[in-house]
Design an enzyme around this catalytic site. Structure first.
Site, PDB file in Angstrom:
ATOM      1  N   ASP A   1     -10.076  -9.325  11.948  1.00  0.00           N
ATOM      2  CA  ASP A   1     -11.149  -8.387  12.609  1.00  0.00           C
ATOM      3  C   ASP A   1     -12.251  -9.019  13.484  1.00  0.00           C
ATOM      4  O   ASP A   1     -12.719 -10.099  13.094  1.00  0.00           O
ATOM      5  CB  ASP A   1     -11.772  -8.037  11.213  1.00  0.00           C
ATOM      6  CG  ASP A   1     -12.759  -6.775  11.299  1.00  0.00           C
ATOM      7  OD1 ASP A   1     -12.047  -5.682  11.579  1.00  0.00           O
ATOM      8  OD2 ASP A   1     -13.859  -6.840  10.972  1.00  0.00           O
TER       9      ASP A   1
ATOM     10  N   ASP B   1      -2.853   3.785  -2.504  1.00  0.00           N
ATOM     11  CA  ASP B   1      -2.977   2.306  -3.155  1.00  0.00           C
ATOM     12  C   ASP B   1      -1.845   1.381  -2.952  1.00  0.00           C
ATOM     13  O   ASP B   1      -0.786   1.939  -2.320  1.00  0.00           O
ATOM     14  CB  ASP B   1      -3.308   2.608  -4.771  1.00  0.00           C
ATOM     15  CG  ASP B   1      -2.432   3.851  -5.177  1.00  0.00           C
ATOM     16  OD1 ASP B   1      -1.244   3.571  -4.907  1.00  0.00           O
ATOM     17  OD2 ASP B   1      -2.961   4.634  -5.773  1.00  0.00           O
TER      18      ASP B   1
ATOM     19  N   ASP C   1      -0.878   7.819  -2.644  1.00  0.00           N
ATOM     20  CA  ASP C   1      -1.838   7.667  -3.813  1.00  0.00           C
ATOM     21  C   ASP C   1      -0.755   7.712  -4.898  1.00  0.00           C
ATOM     22  O   ASP C   1       0.143   8.577  -5.034  1.00  0.00           O
ATOM     23  CB  ASP C   1      -2.854   8.791  -3.924  1.00  0.00           C
ATOM     24  CG  ASP C   1      -3.393   8.751  -5.125  1.00  0.00           C
ATOM     25  OD1 ASP C   1      -3.526   7.614  -5.771  1.00  0.00           O
ATOM     26  OD2 ASP C   1      -4.097   9.792  -5.761  1.00  0.00           O
TER      27      ASP C   1
ATOM     28  N   GLU D   1      -8.363  -9.109  16.888  1.00  0.00           N
ATOM     29  CA  GLU D   1      -9.014  -7.812  17.382  1.00  0.00           C
ATOM     30  C   GLU D   1     -10.093  -8.221  18.371  1.00  0.00           C
ATOM     31  O   GLU D   1     -11.184  -8.959  17.888  1.00  0.00           O
ATOM     32  CB  GLU D   1      -9.598  -6.995  16.183  1.00  0.00           C
ATOM     33  CG  GLU D   1     -10.195  -5.750  16.604  1.00  0.00           C
ATOM     34  CD  GLU D   1     -11.268  -4.897  15.954  1.00  0.00           C
ATOM     35  OE1 GLU D   1     -11.565  -3.755  16.107  1.00  0.00           O
ATOM     36  OE2 GLU D   1     -11.883  -5.596  15.100  1.00  0.00           O
TER      37      GLU D   1
ATOM     38  N   ASP E   1      -6.042   9.502  -8.003  1.00  0.00           N
ATOM     39  CA  ASP E   1      -7.319   9.557  -7.686  1.00  0.00           C
ATOM     40  C   ASP E   1      -7.750   9.939  -6.176  1.00  0.00           C
ATOM     41  O   ASP E   1      -8.986   9.903  -5.736  1.00  0.00           O
ATOM     42  CB  ASP E   1      -8.237   7.936  -7.956  1.00  0.00           C
ATOM     43  CG  ASP E   1      -7.635   7.036  -7.026  1.00  0.00           C
ATOM     44  OD1 ASP E   1      -6.826   7.185  -6.160  1.00  0.00           O
ATOM     45  OD2 ASP E   1      -7.801   5.888  -6.949  1.00  0.00           O
TER      46      ASP E   1
ATOM     47  N   ASP F   1      -5.522  -7.960   6.618  1.00  0.00           N
ATOM     48  CA  ASP F   1      -6.435  -7.740   7.511  1.00  0.00           C
ATOM     49  C   ASP F   1      -7.375  -9.179   6.998  1.00  0.00           C
ATOM     50  O   ASP F   1      -7.959  -9.240   5.850  1.00  0.00           O
ATOM     51  CB  ASP F   1      -7.244  -6.609   7.443  1.00  0.00           C
ATOM     52  CG  ASP F   1      -7.829  -5.997   8.699  1.00  0.00           C
ATOM     53  OD1 ASP F   1      -8.463  -6.789   9.264  1.00  0.00           O
ATOM     54  OD2 ASP F   1      -7.768  -4.961   8.968  1.00  0.00           O
TER      55      ASP F   1
ATOM     56  N   HIS G   1      -7.207   3.077  13.312  1.00  0.00           N
ATOM     57  CA  HIS G   1      -8.101   3.844  12.277  1.00  0.00           C
ATOM     58  C   HIS G   1      -9.499   3.803  12.856  1.00  0.00           C
ATOM     59  O   HIS G   1     -10.340   4.432  12.265  1.00  0.00           O
ATOM     60  CB  HIS G   1      -8.043   2.826  10.816  1.00  0.00           C
ATOM     61  CG  HIS G   1      -8.754   1.476  11.218  1.00  0.00           C
ATOM     62  ND1 HIS G   1      -8.107   0.514  11.803  1.00  0.00           N
ATOM     63  CD2 HIS G   1      -9.878   0.984  10.795  1.00  0.00           C
ATOM     64  CE1 HIS G   1      -8.887  -0.535  11.676  1.00  0.00           C
ATOM     65  NE2 HIS G   1      -9.905  -0.399  11.344  1.00  0.00           N
ATOM     66  N   ASP G   2      -9.566   3.177  14.017  1.00  0.00           N
ATOM     67  CA  ASP G   2     -10.914   3.289  14.718  1.00  0.00           C
ATOM     68  C   ASP G   2     -10.973   4.195  15.873  1.00  0.00           C
ATOM     69  O   ASP G   2     -11.939   4.423  16.654  1.00  0.00           O
ATOM     70  CB  ASP G   2     -11.581   1.872  15.263  1.00  0.00           C
ATOM     71  CG  ASP G   2     -11.704   0.831  14.023  1.00  0.00           C
ATOM     72  OD1 ASP G   2     -12.014   1.514  12.876  1.00  0.00           O
ATOM     73  OD2 ASP G   2     -11.333  -0.364  14.317  1.00  0.00           O
TER      74      ASP G   2
HETATM   75  C1  GLC Z   1     -13.217  -3.650  12.892  1.00  0.00           C
HETATM   76  C2  GLC Z   1     -12.607  -2.597  12.050  1.00  0.00           C
HETATM   77  C3  GLC Z   1     -13.687  -1.401  11.970  1.00  0.00           C
HETATM   78  C4  GLC Z   1     -14.798  -2.120  11.218  1.00  0.00           C
HETATM   79  C5  GLC Z   1     -15.488  -3.089  11.918  1.00  0.00           C
HETATM   80  C6  GLC Z   1     -16.328  -3.935  11.142  1.00  0.00           C
HETATM   81  O1  GLC Z   1     -13.597  -3.097  14.366  1.00  0.00           O
HETATM   82  O2  GLC Z   1     -11.301  -2.172  12.699  1.00  0.00           O
HETATM   83  O3  GLC Z   1     -12.956  -0.459  11.137  1.00  0.00           O
HETATM   84  O4  GLC Z   1     -15.452  -0.936  10.801  1.00  0.00           O
HETATM   85  O5  GLC Z   1     -14.512  -4.042  12.403  1.00  0.00           O
HETATM   86  O6  GLC Z   1     -15.644  -4.579  10.121  1.00  0.00           O
HETATM   87 MG    MG Z   2      -4.922   5.963  -5.649  1.00  0.00          MG
END
Ligand code: GLC
Ligand code: MG
Length: 543
Positions: free
Chosen positions: A216, A45, A37, A279, A41, A114, A341-342
């Protein structure tokens, strides 16, 4: 621009020139909310990422992939895009983006964005217009249908985030489709105007200089034309989450998706050497189709998530690697992913000793590895108290343990306030041991996870055998995954002990001597046996 870190163009010997950059490269995923950051906040970023580029470059990775940074109401933390061609104020501006891209390029790093083609935010102007009336010119950009004759949603599709995949909109008396949150309306890829508009989005970013995209939920992008009911899943267990209630036979992975993937590819190829990563969460046989064919190539790298789904068992992982390698189409380049992140953190799932083994595996397999930020510190499971849960998937299906927040907590840079991530309270809590598990502490510790990652990445960069070299499995001893990598005259043997007991190993036939180059335990002499939880890389010496 000064080039910091490692020179990427000169560091590769031999065949490098004939290879595309991403075949030898390593991708590092940054989750922008949680990297750095810069404006106090509590949310990361673009300027924060720019300030940390020295660190990123110093790791010895080749490309950064940024999770979404576009304007968004943040219902799904940026995967609900309200404008595909701008930057959310939370993250900065297009100028900040250009500065980040230029500095990344100045350091020899590629930058991937992404691309979220399956859906937009319901606050996207396209959806607002589509929703306004049944006669809207954009009505067909999304899926609007009357309810079932007996009442209720048009079909039995379920949302991946829980509940039905349809939301009723009283204004026009119809339902719209959302594979994810009701704030993420699915776009209709059978509509040529949608295709044209989204192609313009790709052009917008390619023209700005981005090196590629992670796409995605690519396999979701087109649905069976008649939107018929999905078959019920006979093995459904409610604790898996609602998305498994039905089999996604008609709502995903339709044959027409490959033509769309090919169109993305053709566009990308027109820009030179750009990379498309898809993905796709499908079994290997179906995943392979996303490479496309020689005439109609699909994405370069359909993400291969098997390592984080498979039980951690040496024989099973050996089988997975072999089956995956055998299934690759001609010219298809492999790739491996260990965290995202999932998914739950790898060190949380396996514990630190085996997470070190997993790091060695990831970075010595044939194919492009993708690392997830923070895994290089060995961040483990982060308990999130109920009042701090932010992940909508968790909030909508409480108690199922589907929460993704634990993998999205901030990077820890040092032992100062908020781990150097922010001057303000971070949007998600830090991992409990951040005061010792942070970049500064681990850089000063020769035995740390970060130091191990640095060694592994440097070795991979310095030796083509480890990135592009031929791969050969060699069964050696129970609980040990052993394989050789070879390119030209250079050969390595990697032996990974998945057990908590010591294991003797035998070298593959024809190999008499291996000199220890790296041990996850920091040992410098190898005596033919692996310690509990130890992985080693041996360089094969002739004679
Ligand atoms: C992908 C992303 C995930 C998101 C989903 C819907 O799986 O990695 O974080 O919630 O798509 O866009
Ligand atoms: Mg920030």
């Amino acid at each position: 621009m000064t080039a910091g870190g490692i020179s990427r163009t000169n560091a590769r010997p031999g065949h490098a020139a004939a290879r595309r950059w991403w075949e030898m490269g390593v991708v590092y995923q940054i989750y922008p909310r949680s990297f750095q950051d810069s404006d106090s906040d509590g949310v990361g970023d673009l300027e924060g990422i720019r300030q940390r580029l020295d660190y990123v470059a110093s790791l010895g990775i080749d490309a950064i992939w940024l999770s979404p940074i576009f304007p968004s109401p943040m219902a799904d933390f940026g995967y609900d895009v309200a404008d595909f061609c701008d930057i959310d104020k939370l993250f900065g501006s297009l100028d900040d983006f250009d500065a980040l891209l230029a500095e990344a390029h100045g350091r020899g790093l590629k930058l991937l964005l992404d691309f979220v083609p399956n859906h937009s935010s319901t606050e996207h102007p396209w959806f607002i217009e589509s929703r306004a009336s049944r006669r809207s010119p954009k009505r067909d950009w999304y899926f609007w249908r009357d309810g079932a004759p007996g009442g209720g949603p048009p079909n039995n599709w379920t949302s991946d985030m829980g509940g039905p995949a349809w939301e009723y909109d009283p204004a026009t008396g119809q339902y719209y489709l959302h594979t994810f949150l009701k704030e993420q309306a699915d776009l209709n890829w059978r509509n040529p105007d949608v295709r044209a508009a989204m192609t313009d989005v790709l052009r917008f970013w390619f023209d700005r200089g981005v090196d590629g995209f992670r796409i995605d939920v690519l396999w979701h992008c087109i649905k069976a034309e008649d939107l018929r009911d999905n078959p019920l899943n006979p093995a459904y267990m409610p604790e898996q989450g609602e998305k498994f209630r039905v089999l996604q036979q008609h709502s995903a992975n339709q044959p027409e998706i490959h033509e769309i993937a090919h169109a993305f590819r053709a566009l990308a190829d027109g820009y030179g050497e750009r990379l498309l990563v898809g993905e796709i969460c499908l079994p290997v046989d179906q995943l392979m189709a996303y490479y496309g064919s020689a005439d109609t190539p699909g994405v370069h790298l359909p993400f291969n998530f098997q390592l984080f789904e498979a039980p951690w068992d040496a024989a099973l992982i050996a089988h997975i690697i072999e089956a995956y390698e055998a299934a690759l189409p001609d010219g298809g380049w492999p790739n491996w992913v260990l965290g995202s992140h999932d998914a739950p953190r790898i060190a949380g799932r396996l514990g630190e000793p085996q997470a070190r083994v997993a790091a060695m595996l990831l970075l010595t397999l044939r194919g492009t590895p993708t690392l997830y930020q923070g895994d290089e510190l060995g961040i483990g499971r982060v308990p999130i108290s109920p009042d701090r849960i932010r992940d909508p998937q968790d909030l909508r299906q409480p108690g199922l343990g589907l929460g993704r927040d634990g993998a999205r907590t901030p990077m820890a840079w040092d032992d100062g306030a908020n781990a150097g991530f922010s001057d303000a309270e971070p949007w998600l809590p830090l991992h409990p041991d951040w005061q010792s598990r942070n970049v500064a502490a681990q850089d000063a510790d020769a035995a740390s996870m970060l130091t191990l990652y640095r060694h592994l990445l440097a070795l991979r960069r310095g030796h083509e055998a480890l990135s592009i070299g031929a791969f050969r499995l060699h069964a050696s001893s129970p609980d040990v995954l052993q394989y050789a990598r070879r390119e030209g005259d250079e050969q390595f043997v990697i032996a990974l002990n998945f057990s908590t007991a010591p294991r003797e190993i035998t070298l593959p036939p024809g190999i008499e001597r291996g000199v220890l180059v790296l041990s996850t335990h920091g040992r410098t002499i190898f005596d033919g046996s692996l310690q509990p939880d130890e992985g080693v890389i041996l360089r094969v010496e002739a004679g």
